[in-house]
Write a protein that holds these residues in place. Structure first.
Motif, PDB file in Angstrom:
ATOM      1  N   GLN A   4       0.840  -1.193   0.000  1.00 56.89           N
ATOM      2  CA  GLN A   4       0.000   0.000   0.000  1.00 56.89           C
ATOM      3  C   GLN A   4       0.876   1.243   0.000  1.00 56.89           C
ATOM      4  OE1 GLN A   4      -2.449  -0.279   3.457  1.00 56.89           O
ATOM      5  NE2 GLN A   4      -3.474  -2.140   2.779  1.00 56.89           N
ATOM      6  N   GLU A   5       0.342   2.317  -0.535  1.00 55.14           N
ATOM      7  CA  GLU A   5       1.056   3.586  -0.532  1.00 55.14           C
ATOM      8  C   GLU A   5       1.329   4.019   0.907  1.00 55.14           C
ATOM      9  OE1 GLU A   5      -1.118   6.337  -3.016  1.00 55.14           O
ATOM     10  OE2 GLU A   5      -1.084   4.913  -4.684  1.00 55.14           O
ATOM     11  N   GLY A   6       2.547   4.497   1.166  1.00 56.53           N
ATOM     12  CA  GLY A   6       2.958   4.918   2.492  1.00 56.53           C
ATOM     13  C   GLY A   6       3.568   3.804   3.328  1.00 56.53           C
ATOM     14  N   GLN A   7       3.512   2.582   2.837  1.00 65.05           N
ATOM     15  CA  GLN A   7       4.029   1.426   3.581  1.00 65.05           C
ATOM     16  C   GLN A   7       5.554   1.342   3.472  1.00 65.05           C
ATOM     17  OE1 GLN A   7       2.463  -2.249   2.045  1.00 65.05           O
ATOM     18  NE2 GLN A   7       3.238  -3.454   3.749  1.00 65.05           N
ATOM     19  N   LYS A   8       6.207   1.021   4.604  1.00 61.11           N
ATOM     20  CA  LYS A   8       7.658   0.787   4.611  1.00 61.11           C
ATOM     21  C   LYS A   8       7.887  -0.685   4.286  1.00 61.11           C
ATOM     22  CE  LYS A   8      11.816   1.643   7.280  1.00 61.11           C
ATOM     23  NZ  LYS A   8      12.359   2.272   8.482  1.00 61.11           N
ATOM     24  N   ILE A   9       8.653  -0.945   3.232  1.00 62.92           N
ATOM     25  CA  ILE A   9       8.964  -2.302   2.805  1.00 62.92           C
ATOM     26  C   ILE A   9      10.442  -2.353   2.437  1.00 62.92           C
ATOM     27  CG2 ILE A   9       6.624  -2.865   2.017  1.00 62.92           C
ATOM     28  CD1 ILE A   9       7.482  -2.187  -0.798  1.00 62.92           C
ATOM     29  N   GLU A  10      10.870  -3.460   1.867  1.00 60.82           N
ATOM     30  CA  GLU A  10      12.257  -3.591   1.421  1.00 60.82           C
ATOM     31  C   GLU A  10      12.293  -3.961  -0.051  1.00 60.82           C
ATOM     32  OE1 GLU A  10      14.368  -4.919   5.591  1.00 60.82           O
ATOM     33  OE2 GLU A  10      14.160  -6.413   4.027  1.00 60.82           O
ATOM     34  N   ILE A  11      13.343  -3.475  -0.714  1.00 61.91           N
ATOM     35  CA  ILE A  11      13.558  -3.778  -2.124  1.00 61.91           C
ATOM     36  C   ILE A  11      14.900  -4.474  -2.272  1.00 61.91           C
ATOM     37  CG2 ILE A  11      14.504  -1.482  -2.520  1.00 61.91           C
ATOM     38  CD1 ILE A  11      13.546  -1.695  -5.396  1.00 61.91           C
ATOM     39  N   GLN A  12      14.952  -5.477  -3.138  1.00 66.42           N
ATOM     40  CA  GLN A  12      16.204  -6.190  -3.380  1.00 66.42           C
ATOM     41  C   GLN A  12      16.981  -5.478  -4.479  1.00 66.42           C
ATOM     42  OE1 GLN A  12      15.997 -10.268  -4.794  1.00 66.42           O
ATOM     43  NE2 GLN A  12      17.734 -10.759  -3.485  1.00 66.42           N
ATOM     44  N   GLY A  13      18.264  -5.202  -4.182  1.00 63.55           N
ATOM     45  CA  GLY A  13      19.124  -4.527  -5.146  1.00 63.55           C
ATOM     46  C   GLY A  13      19.461  -5.420  -6.331  1.00 63.55           C
ATOM     47  N   ILE A  14      19.522  -4.821  -7.516  1.00 66.60           N
ATOM     48  CA  ILE A  14      19.895  -5.554  -8.728  1.00 66.60           C
ATOM     49  C   ILE A  14      21.086  -4.896  -9.420  1.00 66.60           C
ATOM     50  CG2 ILE A  14      17.613  -6.561  -9.101  1.00 66.60           C
ATOM     51  CD1 ILE A  14      17.081  -4.320 -11.140  1.00 66.60           C
ATOM     52  N   GLU A  15      21.589  -3.796  -8.849  1.00 66.51           N
ATOM     53  CA  GLU A  15      22.702  -3.072  -9.448  1.00 66.51           C
ATOM     54  C   GLU A  15      24.034  -3.689  -9.011  1.00 66.51           C
ATOM     55  OE1 GLU A  15      20.685  -1.485  -7.134  1.00 66.51           O
ATOM     56  OE2 GLU A  15      19.182  -0.769  -8.545  1.00 66.51           O
ATOM     57  N   ASP A  16      25.059  -3.498  -9.850  1.00 63.56           N
ATOM     58  CA  ASP A  16      26.401  -3.960  -9.487  1.00 63.56           C
ATOM     59  C   ASP A  16      26.801  -3.356  -8.146  1.00 63.56           C
ATOM     60  OD1 ASP A  16      26.773  -5.463 -11.765  1.00 63.56           O
ATOM     61  OD2 ASP A  16      27.838  -3.894 -12.853  1.00 63.56           O
ATOM     62  N   GLY A  17      27.402  -4.158  -7.298  1.00 63.53           N
ATOM     63  CA  GLY A  17      27.828  -3.710  -5.986  1.00 63.53           C
ATOM     64  C   GLY A  17      26.748  -3.800  -4.926  1.00 63.53           C
ATOM     65  N   PHE A  18      25.483  -3.881  -5.322  1.00 60.80           N
ATOM     66  CA  PHE A  18      24.374  -4.003  -4.380  1.00 60.80           C
ATOM     67  C   PHE A  18      23.465  -5.180  -4.702  1.00 60.80           C
ATOM     68  CE2 PHE A  18      25.512   0.479  -4.003  1.00 60.80           C
ATOM     69  CZ  PHE A  18      25.616   0.591  -2.626  1.00 60.80           C
ATOM     70  N   TYR A  19      23.888  -6.029  -5.641  1.00 59.23           N
ATOM     71  CA  TYR A  19      23.041  -7.145  -6.054  1.00 59.23           C
ATOM     72  C   TYR A  19      22.753  -8.062  -4.858  1.00 59.23           C
ATOM     73  CZ  TYR A  19      21.050 -10.928  -8.720  1.00 59.23           C
ATOM     74  OH  TYR A  19      20.181 -11.875  -9.198  1.00 59.23           O
ATOM     75  N   GLY A  20      21.486  -8.334  -4.622  1.00 60.88           N
ATOM     76  CA  GLY A  20      21.080  -9.220  -3.542  1.00 60.88           C
ATOM     77  C   GLY A  20      20.871  -8.550  -2.205  1.00 60.88           C
ATOM     78  N   ALA A  21      21.318  -7.301  -2.051  1.00 62.11           N
ATOM     79  CA  ALA A  21      21.126  -6.579  -0.786  1.00 62.11           C
ATOM     80  C   ALA A  21      19.675  -6.096  -0.700  1.00 62.11           C
ATOM     81  CB  ALA A  21      22.085  -5.396  -0.711  1.00 62.11           C
ATOM     82  N   TRP A  22      19.208  -5.868   0.520  1.00 63.99           N
ATOM     83  CA  TRP A  22      17.846  -5.392   0.751  1.00 63.99           C
ATOM     84  C   TRP A  22      17.890  -4.002   1.380  1.00 63.99           C
ATOM     85  CZ3 TRP A  22      13.663  -7.865  -1.095  1.00 63.99           C
ATOM     86  CH2 TRP A  22      13.822  -9.185  -1.495  1.00 63.99           C
TER      87      TRP A  22
END
Length: 113
Positions: A4-22
């Motif tokens: 939902q809008e305004g919700q705090k969540i996590e996103i998984q990184g897909i960029e070099d140097g951050f791949y797999g990080a949340w």
């Protein structure tokens, strides 16, 4: 939709140097398969008062996991460590018996800490 809008969540990184990080993000706007998010910890390098924003795939998102206060990890446990403003997935490879410290192998970067 589970987000939902305004919700705090996590996103998984897909960029070099951050791949797999949340990373922590706040949902700004939702669409059918994407959403606009604002990064909680990262700001514009030219204006520190503006948080970075981006359009991401919903498949890259997860709910914020619960806090776990475990002090008895064992070898081969898969854990996440908060470092450099994001969560990194690793595996316990050694417990330093004289301390409550562990050697962790990071799955995406193949590094140890």
């Amino acid at each position: 939709m589970w987000i939902q809008e305004g919700q705090k969540i996590e996103i998984q990184g897909i960029e070099d140097g951050f791949y797999g990080a949340w990373f922590f993000v706040i949902v700004s706007k939702t669409f059918s398969e994407k959403c606009l998010v604002k990064y909680d910890e990262f700001v514009n390098e030219n204006d520190n008062s503006k948080h970075l924003c981006g359009m991401v795939q919903i498949s890259q998102l997860r709910l914020v996991p619960p806090n776990i206060n475990n002090t008895s990890w064992v070898e081969n446990d898969v854990i996440e460590i908060y470092e450099f403003n994001c969560w990194w997935v690793g595996k316990i490879i050694h417990h330093l018996l004289c301390e409550t410290k562990y050697v962790v192998y990071f799955l995406e970067s193949s590094g140890e800490m």
